[in-house]
Design a protein around this motif. Structure first.
Motif, short mmCIF file in Angstrom:
data_model
loop_
_atom_site.label_atom_id
_atom_site.label_comp_id
_atom_site.label_asym_id
_atom_site.label_seq_id
_atom_site.Cartn_x
_atom_site.Cartn_y
_atom_site.Cartn_z
N TYR A 46 0.84 -1.19 0.00
CA TYR A 46 0.00 0.00 0.00
C TYR A 46 0.88 1.25 0.00
CZ TYR A 46 -3.14 -3.67 1.57
OH TYR A 46 -3.85 -4.85 1.67
N THR A 93 -15.79 1.54 -0.66
CA THR A 93 -15.78 2.41 0.52
C THR A 93 -17.16 2.93 0.88
OG1 THR A 93 -15.37 4.41 -0.79
CG2 THR A 93 -13.43 3.16 -0.03
N ASN A 105 -9.33 8.47 6.59
CA ASN A 105 -8.52 7.35 7.06
C ASN A 105 -9.43 6.28 7.66
OD1 ASN A 105 -5.63 8.23 6.70
ND2 ASN A 105 -6.40 9.96 7.90
N LEU A 108 -9.48 -1.10 5.50
CA LEU A 108 -9.98 -1.91 4.40
C LEU A 108 -10.80 -3.07 4.97
CD1 LEU A 108 -6.77 -2.03 2.20
CD2 LEU A 108 -9.03 -1.31 1.36
N LEU A 120 -8.12 5.80 2.63
CA LEU A 120 -8.92 5.13 1.61
C LEU A 120 -9.41 6.09 0.52
CD1 LEU A 120 -11.16 2.60 3.59
CD2 LEU A 120 -9.04 2.18 2.33
N SER A 121 -9.45 7.37 0.83
CA SER A 121 -9.91 8.36 -0.16
C SER A 121 -8.85 8.65 -1.21
CB SER A 121 -10.27 9.67 0.55
OG SER A 121 -9.18 10.10 1.37
N ASN A 206 -7.02 4.80 -6.00
CA ASN A 206 -8.19 5.65 -5.77
C ASN A 206 -7.63 7.06 -5.58
OD1 ASN A 206 -10.72 6.71 -5.26
ND2 ASN A 206 -10.61 6.27 -3.06
#
Length: 323
Positions: A46, A93, A105, A108, A120-121, A206
């Motif tokens: 990641y 999401t 934040n 997952l 995640l954004s 993303n």
């Protein structure tokens, strides 16, 4: 009475073709590996992808060639973490709590085996693994949904080198599938041989706001598999573990030589019909441009005909004769 008339041969020496240079080419076959020990699932890394403070907020670097070929490793805060054993490549999401130009934040889903919050954004991740097809045939790789970007490579030397993921996955070959928002789905068909471990490299981003991913495959029988259980594996890096292919030699009348790899059906040393990787080497022939034979006869007309035959010289090269 006229007796038999002897045959008169007129031999014309011609041209001998020699190798002037060698050309190394790739036949486009997807090549597999043979790792000695494997564990189930994709390995996932990641990466940070910070938003910008101007314009649309999302960073345009996410789809640039330099970023896709290794730039993600050091961009922003670089690598955030990693997980392994991932066989369900899907998440969404939702939009709750997300806003344009805002960082969210969160965790997952549990199928990613990663227990630390990430942005995640706005983030990227790289999935690597070896796909083991159960039967020989045509497979479809299906990006059923992506928001915002997915790039895929398959095969040794394209996704990464056999058993050398860490040192080669940041410099992949041409992508065989790419999907970028506003497109949200795509698929590609590939021919694979049972029993080979095929490297897969899947890059996802993303760029901003809500995001999601669904990555499936469809087997030759038409069944779509929504998870990769029993089909995707990871292996420890070490010495190269390429599969040694069979070889085949043929002759052609060009002055250069060519070597390439294909997937073909052949009879192996045990007499079994097998489908697998074959290295084809095409080398120049030594050939005769023309040989003329004149024979007298008692007929009242002249007859001319042409035929071809091949002989092999002491140097092992084939000679194509035109008679």
């Amino acid at each position: 009475m006229i007796g038999p008339i002897p045959v008169l041969f007129q031999l014309l020496l011609v041209l001998l073709v020699r190798v002037s240079h060698a050309a190394q080419v790739d036949g486009g076959a997807i090549l597999g590996c043979n790792p000695s020990q494997v564990t189930k699932g994709f390995s996932v890394s990641y990466y940070s992808l910070p938003l910008t403070k101007t314009g649309s907020c999302w960073n345009p670097v996410y789809s640039q060639d330099s970023y896709l070929h290794g730039g993600y490793e050091t961009f922003g805060n670089g690598k955030l973490g990693s997980s392994s054993g991932v066989t369900n490549v899907s998440f969404y999401t939702g939009t709750k709590g997300f806003s344009s130009c805002g960082t969210v934040n969160a965790l997952l889903p549990p199928n990613w085996n990663y227990d630390k919050p990430i942005s995640l954004s706005n983030f990227s991740m790289l999935l690597t693994g070896y796909f083991l097809p159960p039967v020989t045939g045509t497979y479809s790789l299906d990006v059923a949904y992506v928001d915002d970007l997915a790039y895929i490579n398959v095969g040794a030397g394209s996704a990464f080198n056999c058993c050398q993921v860490a040192s080669s996955s940041s410099n992949p070959g041409p992508f065989i599938l790419q999907t970028k928002w506003p497109d949200t789905s795509s698929s590609v068909k590939i021919d694979l041989v049972a029993g080979y471990y095929y490297p897969i490299r899947f890059f996802f981003t993303n760029r901003n706001y809500a995001g999601g991913l669904k990555f499936y495959f469809t087997s030759p029988d038409g069944v779509q598999h929504t998870t990769w259980d029993d089909y995707i594996f990871s292996a420890t890096d070490g010495d190269r573990c390429d599969i040694k292919p069979e070889s085949s030699t043929s002759y052609w009348t060009r002055s250069d030589s060519s070597t390439y790899t294909v997937v073909s059906t052949y009879t192996n040393t045990k007499g079994d019909l097998t489908t697998g990787q074959v290295v084809v080497e095409e080398i120049p022939t030594t050939y005769t441009v023309s040989t003329t034979t004149t024979q007298q006869w008692t007929g009242t007309e002249t007859v001319t005909s042409t035929s071809l035959f091949t002989t092999t010289g002491t140097d092992g090269l084939a000679t194509v004769n035109t008679l």
